[in-house]
Design a protein around this motif. Structure first.
Motif, mmCIF file in Angstrom:
data_model
loop_
_atom_site.group_PDB
_atom_site.id
_atom_site.type_symbol
_atom_site.label_atom_id
_atom_site.label_comp_id
_atom_site.label_asym_id
_atom_site.label_seq_id
_atom_site.Cartn_x
_atom_site.Cartn_y
_atom_site.Cartn_z
ATOM 1 N N PHE A 107 -11.345 3.443 -0.506
ATOM 2 C CA PHE A 107 -11.485 4.870 -0.238
ATOM 3 C C PHE A 107 -10.140 5.597 -0.232
ATOM 4 O O PHE A 107 -10.091 6.816 -0.178
ATOM 5 N N PHE A 108 -9.046 4.836 -0.291
ATOM 6 C CA PHE A 108 -7.714 5.412 -0.243
ATOM 7 C C PHE A 108 -6.864 4.900 -1.405
ATOM 8 O O PHE A 108 -5.827 4.262 -1.203
ATOM 9 N N PRO A 109 -7.288 5.165 -2.652
ATOM 10 C CA PRO A 109 -6.529 4.656 -3.802
ATOM 11 C C PRO A 109 -5.175 5.363 -3.916
ATOM 12 O O PRO A 109 -5.047 6.532 -3.543
ATOM 13 N N LYS A 136 0.863 -1.188 0.000
ATOM 14 C CA LYS A 136 0.000 0.000 0.000
ATOM 15 C C LYS A 136 0.891 1.227 0.000
ATOM 16 O O LYS A 136 1.847 1.320 0.775
ATOM 17 N N TYR A 137 0.554 2.180 -0.879
ATOM 18 C CA TYR A 137 1.378 3.371 -1.034
ATOM 19 C C TYR A 137 0.493 4.482 -1.560
ATOM 20 O O TYR A 137 -0.669 4.269 -1.923
ATOM 21 N N PHE A 148 -3.132 8.287 5.039
ATOM 22 C CA PHE A 148 -3.835 7.008 5.128
ATOM 23 C C PHE A 148 -3.791 6.352 3.747
ATOM 24 O O PHE A 148 -4.113 6.985 2.744
ATOM 25 N N VAL A 149 -3.394 5.080 3.684
ATOM 26 C CA VAL A 149 -3.307 4.375 2.400
ATOM 27 C C VAL A 149 -4.204 3.138 2.364
ATOM 28 O O VAL A 149 -4.152 2.366 1.416
ATOM 29 N N GLY A 180 -5.289 8.665 -5.786
ATOM 30 C CA GLY A 180 -6.293 9.625 -5.345
ATOM 31 C C GLY A 180 -5.657 10.726 -4.508
ATOM 32 O O GLY A 180 -4.437 10.768 -4.327
ATOM 33 N N PRO A 181 -6.487 11.619 -3.988
ATOM 34 C CA PRO A 181 -5.952 12.686 -3.128
ATOM 35 C C PRO A 181 -5.292 12.105 -1.877
ATOM 36 O O PRO A 181 -5.714 11.065 -1.374
ATOM 37 N N ALA A 182 -4.265 12.772 -1.387
ATOM 38 C CA ALA A 182 -3.638 12.366 -0.132
ATOM 39 C C ALA A 182 -4.634 12.624 0.990
ATOM 40 O O ALA A 182 -5.117 13.736 1.150
ATOM 41 N N ARG A 183 -4.952 11.593 1.754
ATOM 42 C CA ARG A 183 -5.953 11.703 2.818
ATOM 43 C C ARG A 183 -5.278 11.611 4.181
ATOM 44 O O ARG A 183 -4.726 10.576 4.546
#
Length: 150
Positions: free
Chosen positions: A119-121, A20-21, A86-87, A124-127
């Motif tokens: 929800f954390f692709p 996960k990254y 979060f990744v 995607g945006p850095a969450r």
């Protein structure tokens, strides 16, 4: 960084499979990525659980579990925030009838199951934060909850 009771950051010297990254490019050296864990496990057996919520309405705690107050729908919202991106993540819930949803802004909500990874692709945006809502109907109860993020 302030952790709530039942919240912990765990450093790990390794990663999950698949790795996960965050970023639009796949990592050149995925074996060098180490994913930590951000975990929150509120204790419903004591009133201290209320200090870790962003909002609570129509919910009572009794016998170590959460239920809706008589004749009401209950709602609990937790805000998860981290200085790290979060990744991915997952929910571990014990009980019956509790419905969970996720929001980035606290206004629009998407239903979630146990797996939060979608929800954390990576591209995607850095969450760094999100809100998790639990809704309890008349016959629902939540005995245990673990919010685990990579």
């Amino acid at each position: 960084m302030v952790l709530r009771p039942g919240e912990a950051v765990t450093w790990r010297w390794g990663h999950v499979e698949p790795v996960k990254y965050h970023g639009s490019n796949k990592p050149k050296y995925p074996d060098l990525i180490c994913n930590g864990l951000w975990e929150y496990r509120p204790d419903f057996s004591r009133e201290l659980w209320r200090h870790g919520v962003a909002a609570v309405e129509g919910v009572r705690a009794s016998g170590g579990e959460l239920t809706a107050e008589e004749g009401k729908a209950g709602t609990v919202v937790w805000k998860l925030a981290s200085p790290y991106i979060f990744v991915g993540g997952r929910l571990e819930a014990e009980g019956a009838g509790a419905r969970f949803s996720l929001s980035w802004d606290g206004k629009s909500w998407e239903p979630v199951g146990q797996d939060l990874d979608k929800f954390f692709p990576p591209n995607g945006p850095a969450r760094y934060e999100y809100k998790l809502r639990c809704e309890l109907g008349a016959d629902a109860h939540l005995k245990r909850l673990a919010i685990v993020n990579d």
